[in-house]
Design a protein around this motif. Structure first.
Motif, PDB file in Angstrom:
ATOM      1  N   LYS A   1      60.445   6.121 -39.388  1.00 50.94           N
ATOM      2  CA  LYS A   1      59.188   5.040 -38.086  1.00 50.94           C
ATOM      3  C   LYS A   1      59.713   5.119 -36.568  1.00 50.94           C
ATOM      4  CE  LYS A   1      55.295   3.672 -40.579  1.00 50.94           C
ATOM      5  NZ  LYS A   1      54.403   1.855 -40.971  1.00 50.94           N
ATOM      6  N   ALA A   2      59.751   5.878 -36.162  1.00 55.72           N
ATOM      7  CA  ALA A   2      60.472   5.119 -34.449  1.00 55.72           C
ATOM      8  C   ALA A   2      59.682   4.586 -33.435  1.00 55.72           C
ATOM      9  CB  ALA A   2      61.103   6.841 -33.844  1.00 55.72           C
ATOM     10  N   ASP A   3      60.011   3.907 -32.675  1.00 60.42           N
ATOM     11  CA  ASP A   3      58.892   2.724 -31.934  1.00 60.42           C
ATOM     12  C   ASP A   3      60.545   2.756 -30.609  1.00 60.42           C
ATOM     13  OD1 ASP A   3      56.737   2.555 -33.392  1.00 60.42           O
ATOM     14  OD2 ASP A   3      58.103   0.326 -33.666  1.00 60.42           O
ATOM     15  N   ILE A   4      59.421   3.492 -29.519  1.00 57.76           N
ATOM     16  CA  ILE A   4      60.021   3.462 -28.141  1.00 57.76           C
ATOM     17  C   ILE A   4      59.373   3.147 -26.906  1.00 57.76           C
ATOM     18  CG2 ILE A   4      60.956   5.737 -26.672  1.00 57.76           C
ATOM     19  CD1 ILE A   4      61.860   5.875 -29.276  1.00 57.76           C
ATOM     20  N   TRP A   5      60.718   2.485 -25.878  1.00 61.77           N
ATOM     21  CA  TRP A   5      59.788   1.311 -24.857  1.00 61.77           C
ATOM     22  C   TRP A   5      60.856   2.075 -24.018  1.00 61.77           C
ATOM     23  CZ3 TRP A   5      60.014  -0.642 -30.199  1.00 61.77           C
ATOM     24  CH2 TRP A   5      59.446  -1.358 -30.110  1.00 61.77           C
ATOM     25  N   ALA A   6      60.051   3.478 -23.339  1.00 61.59           N
ATOM     26  CA  ALA A   6      60.860   3.962 -22.376  1.00 61.59           C
ATOM     27  C   ALA A   6      59.813   3.897 -20.962  1.00 61.59           C
ATOM     28  CB  ALA A   6      61.415   5.458 -22.481  1.00 61.59           C
TER      29      ALA A   6
ATOM     30  N   VAL B   1      59.010   6.710 -19.135  1.00 57.71           N
ATOM     31  CA  VAL B   1      58.577   7.583 -19.026  1.00 57.71           C
ATOM     32  C   VAL B   1      57.554   8.503 -18.342  1.00 57.71           C
ATOM     33  CG1 VAL B   1      60.012   8.190 -21.121  1.00 57.71           C
ATOM     34  CG2 VAL B   1      57.898   7.978 -21.466  1.00 57.71           C
ATOM     35  N   GLN B   2      57.651   9.946 -17.809  1.00 55.90           N
ATOM     36  CA  GLN B   2      56.141  10.060 -17.100  1.00 55.90           C
ATOM     37  C   GLN B   2      55.268  11.184 -18.504  1.00 55.90           C
ATOM     38  OE1 GLN B   2      59.155  11.214 -13.169  1.00 55.90           O
ATOM     39  NE2 GLN B   2      57.175  12.171 -12.968  1.00 55.90           N
ATOM     40  N   SER B   3      56.026  11.527 -19.331  1.00 52.20           N
ATOM     41  CA  SER B   3      55.142  12.806 -20.409  1.00 52.20           C
ATOM     42  C   SER B   3      55.167  11.480 -21.167  1.00 52.20           C
ATOM     43  CB  SER B   3      55.558  13.866 -19.934  1.00 52.20           C
ATOM     44  OG  SER B   3      54.918  14.364 -21.655  1.00 52.20           O
ATOM     45  N   ALA B   4      54.511  10.555 -22.001  1.00 57.88           N
ATOM     46  CA  ALA B   4      54.483   9.974 -23.169  1.00 57.88           C
ATOM     47  C   ALA B   4      54.684  10.717 -24.203  1.00 57.88           C
ATOM     48  CB  ALA B   4      53.898   8.732 -22.979  1.00 57.88           C
ATOM     49  N   GLY B   5      53.035  11.395 -24.085  1.00 58.63           N
ATOM     50  CA  GLY B   5      52.992  12.989 -25.266  1.00 58.63           C
ATOM     51  C   GLY B   5      53.846  13.753 -25.396  1.00 58.63           C
ATOM     52  N   GLY B   6      54.858  13.549 -24.477  1.00 59.67           N
ATOM     53  CA  GLY B   6      55.844  14.984 -24.533  1.00 59.67           C
ATOM     54  C   GLY B   6      57.302  14.046 -25.041  1.00 59.67           C
ATOM     55  N   THR B   7      58.008  13.340 -24.684  1.00 57.88           N
ATOM     56  CA  THR B   7      58.413  12.485 -25.928  1.00 57.88           C
ATOM     57  C   THR B   7      57.927  12.217 -26.601  1.00 57.88           C
ATOM     58  OG1 THR B   7      58.606  11.051 -23.056  1.00 57.88           O
ATOM     59  CG2 THR B   7      59.999  10.167 -25.077  1.00 57.88           C
ATOM     60  N   ARG B   8      56.909  11.642 -27.098  1.00 62.06           N
ATOM     61  CA  ARG B   8      57.022  11.578 -28.589  1.00 62.06           C
ATOM     62  C   ARG B   8      57.082  12.863 -29.572  1.00 62.06           C
ATOM     63  NH1 ARG B   8      50.634  11.361 -31.883  1.00 62.06           N
ATOM     64  NH2 ARG B   8      51.051  10.070 -33.064  1.00 62.06           N
TER      65      ARG B   8
ATOM     66  N   THR C   1      63.809  15.708 -32.761  1.00 64.93           N
ATOM     67  CA  THR C   1      65.037  15.252 -33.046  1.00 64.93           C
ATOM     68  C   THR C   1      65.555  14.751 -33.952  1.00 64.93           C
ATOM     69  OG1 THR C   1      64.670  15.224 -30.464  1.00 64.93           O
ATOM     70  CG2 THR C   1      66.384  14.316 -31.227  1.00 64.93           C
ATOM     71  N   LEU C   2      63.914  13.811 -34.245  1.00 62.53           N
ATOM     72  CA  LEU C   2      64.745  13.033 -35.361  1.00 62.53           C
ATOM     73  C   LEU C   2      64.477  13.972 -36.791  1.00 62.53           C
ATOM     74  CD1 LEU C   2      63.788   9.595 -34.398  1.00 62.53           C
ATOM     75  CD2 LEU C   2      65.788  10.278 -34.636  1.00 62.53           C
ATOM     76  N   GLY C   3      63.841  14.950 -37.016  1.00 68.32           N
ATOM     77  CA  GLY C   3      62.456  15.165 -38.079  1.00 68.32           C
ATOM     78  C   GLY C   3      62.114  14.641 -38.467  1.00 68.32           C
ATOM     79  N   ILE C   4      61.274  13.939 -37.878  1.00 65.66           N
ATOM     80  CA  ILE C   4      59.901  13.051 -38.284  1.00 65.66           C
ATOM     81  C   ILE C   4      58.451  13.899 -38.495  1.00 65.66           C
ATOM     82  CG2 ILE C   4      61.165  11.234 -38.994  1.00 65.66           C
ATOM     83  CD1 ILE C   4      60.025   9.340 -36.420  1.00 65.66           C
ATOM     84  N   PRO C   5      57.270  13.331 -38.817  1.00 67.01           N
ATOM     85  CA  PRO C   5      55.852  13.374 -38.340  1.00 67.01           C
ATOM     86  C   PRO C   5      55.769  12.991 -36.743  1.00 67.01           C
ATOM     87  CG  PRO C   5      56.088  12.742 -40.834  1.00 67.01           C
ATOM     88  CD  PRO C   5      57.429  12.869 -40.052  1.00 67.01           C
ATOM     89  N   GLU C   6      54.812  13.351 -35.887  1.00 62.95           N
ATOM     90  CA  GLU C   6      54.355  12.874 -34.857  1.00 62.95           C
ATOM     91  C   GLU C   6      54.126  11.467 -34.996  1.00 62.95           C
ATOM     92  OE1 GLU C   6      53.120  14.351 -30.675  1.00 62.95           O
ATOM     93  OE2 GLU C   6      53.902  15.955 -32.053  1.00 62.95           O
ATOM     94  N   ASP C   7      52.857  11.325 -36.298  1.00 65.65           N
ATOM     95  CA  ASP C   7      52.469  10.333 -36.711  1.00 65.65           C
ATOM     96  C   ASP C   7      52.987   8.839 -37.026  1.00 65.65           C
ATOM     97  OD1 ASP C   7      52.461  10.895 -39.003  1.00 65.65           O
ATOM     98  OD2 ASP C   7      50.426  11.160 -38.727  1.00 65.65           O
ATOM     99  N   LYS C   8      54.831   9.607 -36.732  1.00 68.23           N
ATOM    100  CA  LYS C   8      55.492   8.458 -37.014  1.00 68.23           C
ATOM    101  C   LYS C   8      56.020   7.450 -36.054  1.00 68.23           C
ATOM    102  CE  LYS C   8      54.874   8.360 -41.452  1.00 68.23           C
ATOM    103  NZ  LYS C   8      53.326   7.570 -41.792  1.00 68.23           N
ATOM    104  N   VAL C   9      55.932   8.106 -34.829  1.00 66.22           N
ATOM    105  CA  VAL C   9      56.726   7.850 -33.215  1.00 66.22           C
ATOM    106  C   VAL C   9      55.195   7.208 -32.551  1.00 66.22           C
ATOM    107  CG1 VAL C   9      57.691   8.856 -31.912  1.00 66.22           C
ATOM    108  CG2 VAL C   9      57.909  10.021 -33.947  1.00 66.22           C
ATOM    109  N   THR C  10      56.061   6.242 -32.147  1.00 69.62           N
ATOM    110  CA  THR C  10      55.057   5.610 -30.681  1.00 69.62           C
ATOM    111  C   THR C  10      55.714   5.199 -29.648  1.00 69.62           C
ATOM    112  OG1 THR C  10      53.798   3.890 -33.173  1.00 69.62           O
ATOM    113  CG2 THR C  10      53.921   3.241 -30.411  1.00 69.62           C
ATOM    114  N   VAL C  11      55.286   5.943 -28.512  1.00 67.20           N
ATOM    115  CA  VAL C  11      56.039   5.986 -27.685  1.00 67.20           C
ATOM    116  C   VAL C  11      55.169   4.403 -26.772  1.00 67.20           C
ATOM    117  CG1 VAL C  11      56.654   6.553 -25.697  1.00 67.20           C
ATOM    118  CG2 VAL C  11      56.965   7.803 -27.183  1.00 67.20           C
ATOM    119  N   ASN C  12      56.377   3.260 -26.259  1.00 65.09           N
ATOM    120  CA  ASN C  12      55.392   2.355 -25.766  1.00 65.09           C
ATOM    121  C   ASN C  12      55.540   2.917 -23.891  1.00 65.09           C
ATOM    122  OD1 ASN C  12      54.336   0.431 -27.159  1.00 65.09           O
ATOM    123  ND2 ASN C  12      56.294   0.729 -28.528  1.00 65.09           N
ATOM    124  N   VAL C  13      54.783   3.084 -23.269  1.00 65.09           N
ATOM    125  CA  VAL C  13      55.197   3.487 -21.577  1.00 65.09           C
ATOM    126  C   VAL C  13      55.557   1.512 -20.998  1.00 65.09           C
ATOM    127  CG1 VAL C  13      54.520   4.445 -19.386  1.00 65.09           C
ATOM    128  CG2 VAL C  13      53.883   5.221 -21.971  1.00 65.09           C
TER     129      VAL C  13
END
Length: 772
Positions: free
Chosen positions: A386-391, A393-400, A406-418
């Motif tokens: 899983k990946a949790d990101i705090w950043a 970013v202007q595009s939270a969905g695009g970052t996710r 890039t990490l080769g993991i499913p998108e639903d395993k990534v959380t981008v906190n804006v």
């Protein structure tokens, strides 16, 4: 409109927002910020309908119109509304929830705002760029609010056993006028949750004459207190247990790569724990990291000192000979030869040959850097797949999406906190800094903050393109313009995505070139080839900056050549009130909007010119050494005209006593934010015009901080900036505000300088060109 049984669970989502996650799991635990009207019910997308069409449905993931996603009501009546776009000073984190509150008839003082994480399936498109947020989401947000209001009214009617037509939501409660009964939103929340979400087709929206908030008064942004008291949470404020701090030495030339490095001295720096290579991608590679060498430390200061001690050998690659002076000459040579024809009406060659006089202007703008007050920064915690990101970013969905790939993991395993963005201007639409943090965290098995320094920001960003604009205007014996040829030569943003790109993309051509609105019989627009040698990206107003500078400067030159008033010359060129036809353009681009909803309307263009001339006192007397300049430009489907007053002393010192700007942005939400954005555009426009320049030598950026890429200080800023907002018509759709104020500023400034001094500036920045 999820129901909260424990209002204390909302702690952390105060009006002055703290960054938290919003997830289905948190809803089921009772947090209830972005849940369904029926707990754990699947959320489905509903397409917005409107009296006018926008390009929202063409954006990735379109719109989601569902109160179960955006609205929560606590038993105490506090309404929490989710903001799914990023806040970078435009006020969008206030404006979009305000629209929902308006349609709900909620009391704004009892509304809290929560920031959405990156999830475009749930929230719809989250790209906070292109001045699109209000124009794409005014109607969807109204429908979300109206849906919630309708459900509250239905719940009240059932409880009282009366027809729903007899009840009405008013100021945070539902009232039955006939009996005098009333119930607060909190009292009705549980019952409202059981109501079906109403059909959009039968949904009743408020009459705009009944609006309490939209377009009224001055609504301050929800983050204002925390920003002004230092409590606001920006990207660099994020702290996690066990977090490491990293800075990266990146290839100094775009496309370069690491040959070798010696970390011996870096490891001697107190606090440095590890030095490691960061994966890079061959250029061009969208937003993927450039690669390089990362220094990991217990704090950012130690990491920077460690990086300074590295000994690195780079292979500069194909762009190692990029040099600004030579490249400018290359662009100028291209501008003097025929290029790809992208708009053609009449016969320009014949008209120029028979013209009584031909005026030629060649205009140059260099690369520009975003230099947001907050340089790029991101925190990543990647573990257990899983990946949790705090950043910021202007595009939270695009970052996710990019982190997952890039990490080769499913998108639903990534959380981008804006987090809040300390400025964006398009730079933080590119998530390379978040990808760097994710890669390092994965490698280290610990949370990592990647901090860019100001030098990193300027050396390794996605720059605004360098440009040469050449315009030839033919006049008949009466001084009427009968021919117009505009050649625009600039490396394209598309070069960031695909190799061997030598022509500008359709969206770049549609920013002040092919959409030029003048009523001239013979028009030809051309786009000669230009190859990119560095990363090119979106920048506030994008290609509108060089195009407006060239076109509106030429208007000033034509006025002088024909002994005409600038404003009169401008209005003559705009011509009769009409809808401009782009029938000769193969692929016309209109900011992603349908032309039926957002045509090029010269009546609106003329109106902002006339309004600013009236309110700004065009033609007024000014002191010796002073002058007035005017310019107008349509961008992001808004119309903006600006008058700049300048004063130039005997030594060439330039000051700007006054700026007047008229804006027609259609239906608008918060006039306070419009004024703020136009004031900011004047400051940014002046800063870029006076100082903005990034140059290259041996493939490397020559500037490195504010000492070599200065921005104007408070004592240089315009003393007075007046903003005049054109009242919208009843059916005028909303258009952009964040970006359109920048393009007309520089040409209005340059025209004013000419009026004051007789010096015509065709190359920016102004620099020392005014010195005696």
């Amino acid at each position: 409109m999820n129901i909260l049984t424990n209002p204390e669970k909302l702690r952390g989502f105060e009006r002055h927002i703290k960054v938290e996650k919003i997830s289905r799991r948190s809803i089921l635990k009772g947090l209830g910020i972005a849940g369904g009207l029926v707990l754990a019910a699947p959320v489905t997308s509903r397409q917005a309908f409107a009296a006018y069409k926008t390009g929202a449905d063409k954006m990735p993931h379109g719109t989601v119109v569902d109160p179960r996603v955006f609205v929560a009501i606590a038993p105490d009546g506090i309404v929490t509304i989710v903001a799914h776009r990023a806040e970078m000073g435009t006020g969008v984190r206030t404006s979009l929830p305000l629209i929902v509150a308006e349609e709900m008839d909620a009391d704004w003082s009892r509304v809290k705002v929560a920031q959405a994480h990156g999830d475009e399936v749930k929230f719809g498109n989250q790209d906070t760029d292109g001045s699109r947020s209000t124009r794409h989401y005014l109607m969807p947000m109204r429908q979300i609010g109206a849906s919630a209001r309708t459900m509250l009214e239905a719940a009240a009617a059932k409880r009282w056993g009366v027809p729903v037509t007899e009840v009405k939501a008013t100021n945070h409660e539902v009232v039955h006028s006939a009996s005098g009964r009333h119930l607060g939103f909190g009292d009705l929340a549980a019952d409202a949750a059981k109501e079906a979400v109403p059909s959009l087709e039968g949904l009743k929206l408020k009459d705009p004459k009944d609006f309490r908030y939209l377009g009224k008064g001055q609504i301050g942004i929800v983050d204002l207190r925390d920003i002004t008291t230092g409590k606001a949470h920006y990207g660099s404020d994020t702290r996690l247990p066990g977090m490491k701090y990293a800075v990266i030495a990146r290839p100094p030339v775009t496309g370069g790569k690491l040959v070798s490095f010696d970390a011996t001295d870096a490891m001697k720096v107190s606090g440095v724990e590890k030095v490691m290579e960061v994966q890079g991608w061959p250029w061009p590679s969208k937003f993927q990291p450039l690669g390089g060498v990362a220094v990991i430390a217990r704090n950012t200061g130690a990491a920077i000192k460690g990086r300074d001690a590295l000994k690195i050998v780079w292979d500069d690659g194909a762009n190692g000979k990029y040099e600004s002076v030579a490249y400018r000459a290359e662009l100028e040579a291209a501008a003097r030869k025929p290029g790809l024809v992208v708009r053609k009406e009449g016969d320009v060659d014949a008209a120029l040959k028979t013209a009584d006089k031909v005026i030629v202007g060649e205009y140059y703008l260099p690369h520009l850097a975003h230099v947001t007050m907050e340089p790029p920064v991101a925190v990543a915690d990647v573990r257990d797949g899983k990946a949790d990101i705090w950043a910021p970013v202007q595009s939270a969905g695009g970052t996710r999406e990019d982190v997952a790939k890039t990490l080769g993991i499913p998108e639903d395993k990534v959380t981008v906190n804006v987090t809040l963005l300390g400025g964006g201007f398009g730079r933080k639409s590119k998530c390379d800094f978040a990808l760097e943090a994710a890669l390092l965290s994965k490698a280290l098995g610990a949370p990592v903050m990647v901090q860019w320094t100001r030098d990193d920001d300027i050396h390794h960003g996605f720059l605004h393109t360098v440009s040469v604009e050449r315009i030839e205007a033919g006049l008949d014996k009466n001084g009427k313009v009968i021919a117009w040829r505009h050649r625009s030569v600039a490396p394209s943003i598309a070069s960031t995505f695909a190799a061997n790109t030598v022509h500008e993309a359709a969206f770049e051509l549609g920013m002040g070139l092919i959409d030029m609105p003048f009523e001239i019989a013979n028009i030809q627009c051309e786009n000669p080839e230009a190859a990119a040698h560095t990363r090119i990206g979106w920048f506030r107003s994008v290609s509108n900056i060089p195009r407006a500078f060239a076109v509106q400067s030429m208007v000033g030159e034509l006025a002088h050549a024909t002994n005409r008033d600038q404003k009169d010359m401008l209005l003559e060129l705009i011509g009769s009130p009409r809808i401009v036809s782009l029938a000769s353009v193969k692929d016309p681009w209109n900011y992603g909007e349908p032309y039926d909803s957002y045509p090029i309307d010269t009546a609106r263009l003329r109106k902002v010119v006339e309004l600013v001339a009236d309110k700004g006192g065009w033609g007024r007397s000014v002191p010796k050494g002073s002058g007035l300049g005017i310019a107008v430009h349509r961008s992001f489907v808004s119309y903006i005209a600006t008058i700049v007053e300048v004063a130039v002393d005997a030594k060439g010192k330039l000051t700007v006593p006054r700026v007047d700007t008229a804006i027609d942005c259609g239906t608008y939400v918060n006039p306070e934010r419009i004024e703020s954005q136009i004031e900011g555009a004047a400051i940014m426009g002046l800063s870029l015009a006076k100082y903005g320049e990034i140059t290259f030598k041996d493939g490397k950026v020559q500037q490195g901080n504010y000492d070599t890429f200065p921005v104007i200080r408070m004592d240089e800023s315009p003393l007075v900036t007046n903003v005049y907002i054109v009242p919208p018509g009843p059916d005028t759709p909303p258009s952009g505000v964040g970006e359109p104020g920048v393009p007309p500023f520089a040409p209005a400034l340059i025209n004013a300088i000419f009026a004051a001094t007789g010096k015509r500036i065709r190359s920016l920045p102004i620099g020392k060109q005014l010195e005696a």
